[in-house]
Design a protein around this motif. Structure first.
Motif, PDB file in Angstrom:
ATOM      1  N   UNK A 271      62.336  48.535  26.121  1.00  0.00           N
ATOM      2  CA  UNK A 271      61.069  49.209  26.397  1.00  0.00           C
ATOM      3  C   UNK A 271      61.191  49.981  27.698  1.00  0.00           C
ATOM      4  N   UNK A 272      60.328  50.972  27.848  1.00  0.00           N
ATOM      5  CA  UNK A 272      60.265  51.797  29.041  1.00  0.00           C
ATOM      6  C   UNK A 272      58.960  51.492  29.768  1.00  0.00           C
ATOM      7  N   UNK A 273      59.059  51.305  31.073  1.00  0.00           N
ATOM      8  CA  UNK A 273      57.901  51.003  31.910  1.00  0.00           C
ATOM      9  C   UNK A 273      57.745  52.128  32.918  1.00  0.00           C
ATOM     10  N   UNK A 274      56.617  52.813  32.888  1.00  0.00           N
ATOM     11  CA  UNK A 274      56.319  53.909  33.806  1.00  0.00           C
ATOM     12  C   UNK A 274      55.153  53.499  34.700  1.00  0.00           C
ATOM     13  N   UNK A 275      55.416  53.422  35.999  1.00  0.00           N
ATOM     14  CA  UNK A 275      54.413  52.996  36.983  1.00  0.00           C
ATOM     15  C   UNK A 275      53.865  54.251  37.661  1.00  0.00           C
ATOM     16  N   UNK A 276      52.590  54.525  37.452  1.00  0.00           N
ATOM     17  CA  UNK A 276      51.941  55.697  38.039  1.00  0.00           C
ATOM     18  C   UNK A 276      51.195  55.277  39.296  1.00  0.00           C
ATOM     19  N   UNK A 277      51.526  55.903  40.424  1.00  0.00           N
ATOM     20  CA  UNK A 277      50.885  55.594  41.704  1.00  0.00           C
ATOM     21  C   UNK A 277      50.133  56.824  42.204  1.00  0.00           C
ATOM     22  N   UNK A 278      49.303  56.605  43.202  1.00  0.00           N
ATOM     23  CA  UNK A 278      48.542  57.693  43.822  1.00  0.00           C
ATOM     24  C   UNK A 278      49.236  58.249  45.051  1.00  0.00           C
ATOM     25  N   UNK A 279      50.516  57.921  45.245  1.00  0.00           N
ATOM     26  CA  UNK A 279      51.255  58.402  46.406  1.00  0.00           C
ATOM     27  C   UNK A 279      51.617  59.874  46.225  1.00  0.00           C
ATOM     28  N   UNK A 280      51.676  60.596  47.349  1.00  0.00           N
ATOM     29  CA  UNK A 280      52.013  62.010  47.308  1.00  0.00           C
ATOM     30  C   UNK A 280      53.521  62.244  47.338  1.00  0.00           C
ATOM     31  N   UNK A 281      54.265  61.348  47.958  1.00  0.00           N
ATOM     32  CA  UNK A 281      55.713  61.492  48.071  1.00  0.00           C
ATOM     33  C   UNK A 281      56.402  60.266  47.507  1.00  0.00           C
ATOM     34  N   UNK A 282      57.701  60.427  47.268  1.00  0.00           N
ATOM     35  CA  UNK A 282      58.471  59.308  46.729  1.00  0.00           C
ATOM     36  C   UNK A 282      58.706  58.220  47.766  1.00  0.00           C
ATOM     37  N   UNK A 283      58.789  58.598  49.052  1.00  0.00           N
ATOM     38  CA  UNK A 283      59.002  57.589  50.103  1.00  0.00           C
ATOM     39  C   UNK A 283      57.817  56.639  50.204  1.00  0.00           C
ATOM     40  N   UNK A 284      56.616  57.169  50.099  1.00  0.00           N
ATOM     41  CA  UNK A 284      55.423  56.315  50.144  1.00  0.00           C
ATOM     42  C   UNK A 284      55.363  55.412  48.917  1.00  0.00           C
ATOM     43  N   UNK A 285      55.707  55.957  47.757  1.00  0.00           N
ATOM     44  CA  UNK A 285      55.679  55.146  46.536  1.00  0.00           C
ATOM     45  C   UNK A 285      56.735  54.055  46.584  1.00  0.00           C
ATOM     46  N   UNK A 286      57.921  54.371  47.126  1.00  0.00           N
ATOM     47  CA  UNK A 286      58.957  53.347  47.207  1.00  0.00           C
ATOM     48  C   UNK A 286      58.570  52.249  48.184  1.00  0.00           C
ATOM     49  N   UNK A 287      57.949  52.624  49.301  1.00  0.00           N
ATOM     50  CA  UNK A 287      57.507  51.607  50.264  1.00  0.00           C
ATOM     51  C   UNK A 287      56.417  50.721  49.664  1.00  0.00           C
ATOM     52  N   UNK A 288      55.528  51.300  48.880  1.00  0.00           N
ATOM     53  CA  UNK A 288      54.479  50.518  48.213  1.00  0.00           C
ATOM     54  C   UNK A 288      55.083  49.517  47.239  1.00  0.00           C
ATOM     55  N   UNK A 289      56.007  49.973  46.394  1.00  0.00           N
ATOM     56  CA  UNK A 289      56.607  49.071  45.414  1.00  0.00           C
ATOM     57  C   UNK A 289      57.501  48.033  46.078  1.00  0.00           C
ATOM     58  N   UNK A 290      58.159  48.403  47.186  1.00  0.00           N
ATOM     59  CA  UNK A 290      58.999  47.435  47.890  1.00  0.00           C
ATOM     60  C   UNK A 290      58.164  46.325  48.507  1.00  0.00           C
TER      61      UNK A 290
END
Length: 282
Positions: A229-248
């Protein structure tokens, strides 16, 4: 003589009376018993209310990689990942990136779980089994995805079922992400971390899983054909660095020593560039 005789008669009477009364049962029959209720008196208990000042909330424990660890008290909560995000992760992100408003802090909007099935039209029982397994994993019944247009080379007609998908939001979304991070990934064979370069440039992250049996809801003996299966996590972050820090901070196990990379695309040369090179050679 009269006194001696009277004393003798008294002793005989007393001995006879004692022997007579000894045969009488001392227990009073129930019909002659009297119910004497004891007076009820209220016992006054004094409880002293001791006011204790609230202790300051300790800072969340973090590992060497900066991941916020879940406390034992938080593990008993139903939506523990959501409570950890609101109470611990939001202040950390607000301080690191300098957000002025709490609504600027990125969060997870939705999670889309997709499972493709090329033989869905020919294998109806397998389709129903896959729908049942995915509903057990996510806690929500998926819907069938259909082809938008016909492709003759793939023998695909418009409107045929090509897979199933489910969109998670709210508490169900946090519950699935919690089980994915803490149960799904550790049970994956030869797991060394997820790829940190799978961001799309707008703060969304995609993960591909080859086997659904890593989730404890799926019984291994009842498992038929292994499906991914494929899991796509949609966040409200504007950049990838912010999204990676959130998921980390949420506990996503990224590979060490890597991060989201920016792909530099080369400019596409136009026709006049090639014409000038040809003219120069002549």
């Amino acid at each position: 003589m009269a006194n001696a005789s009277s004393a003798a008669t008294l002793s005989i009477c007393s001995s006879s009376s004692s022997s007579f009364f000894s045969h009488i049962p001392t227990r009073v029959p129930s019909q002659f018993s009297f119910n004497h209720q004891k007076p009820k008196c209220r016992l006054l208990t004094i409880r002293a209310a001791v006011y204790t000042a609230p202790s300051p909330t300790p800072m969340p424990a973090a590992s060497s990689s900066g991941i916020v660890l879940v406390d034992k008290s938080d593990s008993d909560k139903v939506n523990r990942l959501k409570s950890v995000y609101l109470e611990k992760i939001v202040p950390i992100l607000k301080e690191e990136f300098g957000y002025n408003n709490i609504h600027e802090v990125p969060g997870i909007e939705k999670i889309v779980v997709n499972c493709g099935m090329g033989d869905a039209e020919q294998n109806s029982k397998g389709l129903e089994a896959t729908i049942k397994d995915l509903s057990l994993i996510t806690g929500q019944r998926p819907v069938k995805t259909r082809a938008k247009k016909s492709i003759a080379s793939f023998k695909l007609r418009e409107g045929t079922t090509v897979g199933i998908a489910v969109t998670l939001r709210g508490n169900v979304m946090y519950s699935f992400l919690d089980r994915l991070i803490n149960l799904g990934f550790p049970r994956t064979r030869d797991f060394q971390g997820v790829n940190p370069n799978s961001f799309d440039g707008h703060g969304n992250y995609s993960i591909g899983m080859r086997d659904q049996s890593v989730f404890p809801e799926i019984r291994y003996e009842a498992l038929g054909k292994t499906r991914g299966m494929d899991v796509c996590i949609t966040t409200s972050a504007n950049t990838d660095n912010e999204a990676q820090r959130l998921l980390a901070l949420l506990g996503m196990p990224f590979k060490e020593g890597a991060g989201p990379t920016v792909l530099l695309r080369r400019k596409r040369k136009k026709a006049h560039h090639f014409d000038s090179k040809i003219k120069g050679k002549k």
